[in-house]
Design an enzyme around this catalytic site. Structure first.
Site, PDB file in Angstrom:
ATOM      1  N   SER A 181       1.363  -3.104  -5.584  1.00  0.00           N
ATOM      2  CA  SER A 181       1.004  -2.287  -4.424  1.00  0.00           C
ATOM      3  C   SER A 181      -0.174  -2.937  -3.732  1.00  0.00           C
ATOM      4  O   SER A 181      -0.935  -3.708  -4.346  1.00  0.00           O
ATOM      5  CB  SER A 181       0.620  -0.872  -4.889  1.00  0.00           C
ATOM      6  OG  SER A 181      -0.032  -0.144  -3.866  1.00  0.00           O
TER       7      SER A 181
ATOM      8  N   TYR B  45      -4.770   4.832 -10.197  1.00  0.00           N
ATOM      9  CA  TYR B  45      -3.547   4.163  -9.750  1.00  0.00           C
ATOM     10  C   TYR B  45      -3.848   2.717  -9.351  1.00  0.00           C
ATOM     11  O   TYR B  45      -3.128   1.787  -9.735  1.00  0.00           O
ATOM     12  CB  TYR B  45      -2.935   4.925  -8.577  1.00  0.00           C
ATOM     13  CG  TYR B  45      -1.774   4.215  -7.935  1.00  0.00           C
ATOM     14  CD1 TYR B  45      -0.547   4.113  -8.584  1.00  0.00           C
ATOM     15  CD2 TYR B  45      -1.895   3.631  -6.671  1.00  0.00           C
ATOM     16  CE1 TYR B  45       0.524   3.449  -8.005  1.00  0.00           C
ATOM     17  CE2 TYR B  45      -0.838   2.976  -6.083  1.00  0.00           C
ATOM     18  CZ  TYR B  45       0.369   2.883  -6.753  1.00  0.00           C
ATOM     19  OH  TYR B  45       1.425   2.227  -6.163  1.00  0.00           O
TER      20      TYR B  45
END
Length: 233
Positions: free
Chosen positions: A133, A146
């Site tokens: 990501s 995250y």
């Protein structure tokens, strides 16, 4: 032959569809058995196999790759896409949420790669694509845990590239920005969010993955970062 994890929806499902359309044999892995069957049926079951897998459980990951070998004789490519997300500050998430993020995004990715590598070496090389990501490059203010897990995936990809290159194995880290999928739905996202309209689509990321896989074997695509052209970030 390509193994795709997290193939029940979103980027994983879109990638599996595009690879199948390009003529590849695909093994779908995911936690929702009924969705795997639906996608396999949609693709016509030709050149497709599937196995239910929770990548946090090494024995289930082993079963996924056994399915690939039993059905197609080996593995040429892994798209390690399975992952979970959650928005929230460092103290906002529950202990259970933190464990799930780390166990899935970090440990689960490692278990998956460990199963794939011997099979790729046996074939004389191949590809590993790890879906990270943009949070793995720089996290937002509300996604520290995250972001930490996705930084780990980027680090894993970079080290693997150096380790596995002598075996003819290319390793690519894909770092997409916000994508309109089931990601973090109910954990900071809702279906009514107007921001969904500005996000990339799963097929956008799948296009990048399949493009990287189609490159000449003399070329390595180490890291690909992408965002929607109308994204505010």
């Amino acid at each position: 032959m390509t193994v795709v994890t997290g193939a029940t929806s979103g980027i994983g499902a879109a990638t599996a569809r595009q690879l199948h359309e390009l003529g590849a044999q695909v093994v779908l892995g995911g936690r929702r058995n009924h969705r795997l069957k639906e996608i396999a049926d949609e693709l016509g079951n030709e050149r497709v196999a599937w196995a239910e897998v929770d990548i946090r459980i090494p024995e289930q990951v082993e079963g996924l790759f056994s399915c690939a070998v039993d059905t197609f004789g080996g593995v040429d490519c892994l798209v390690a896409n399975a992952g979970v997300g959650a928005y929230g500050g460092i103290l906002d998430l529950s202990d259970g949420d933190v464990r799930e993020l780390i166990d899935t995004n970090v440990a689960g990715t490692v278990w998956t790669v460990r199963q794939a590598v011997p099979l790729l070496i046996a074939r004389g090389g191949g590809d590993i694509v790890l879906v990270s990501s943009v949070a793995g490059l720089r996290g937002r203010h509300d996604e520290a845990v995250y972001a930490a897990t996705k930084h780990a995936v980027v680090g894993l990809a970079g080290s693997l590239d150096r380790e596995l290159r002598p075996h003819g194995i290319r390793v690519t880290a894909m770092c997409p920005g916000a994508t309109d999928t089931e990601f973090a739905m109910g954990r900071g996202r809702t279906p009514e969010m107007p921001q969904l309209e500005t996000m990339m689509r799963a097929d956008d990321v799948a296009d990048a993955i399949t493009y990287a896989l189609r490159q000449p074997t003399s070329l390595r695509t180490l890291l690909w970062s992408m965002r929607s052209i109308v994204s505010e970030n």
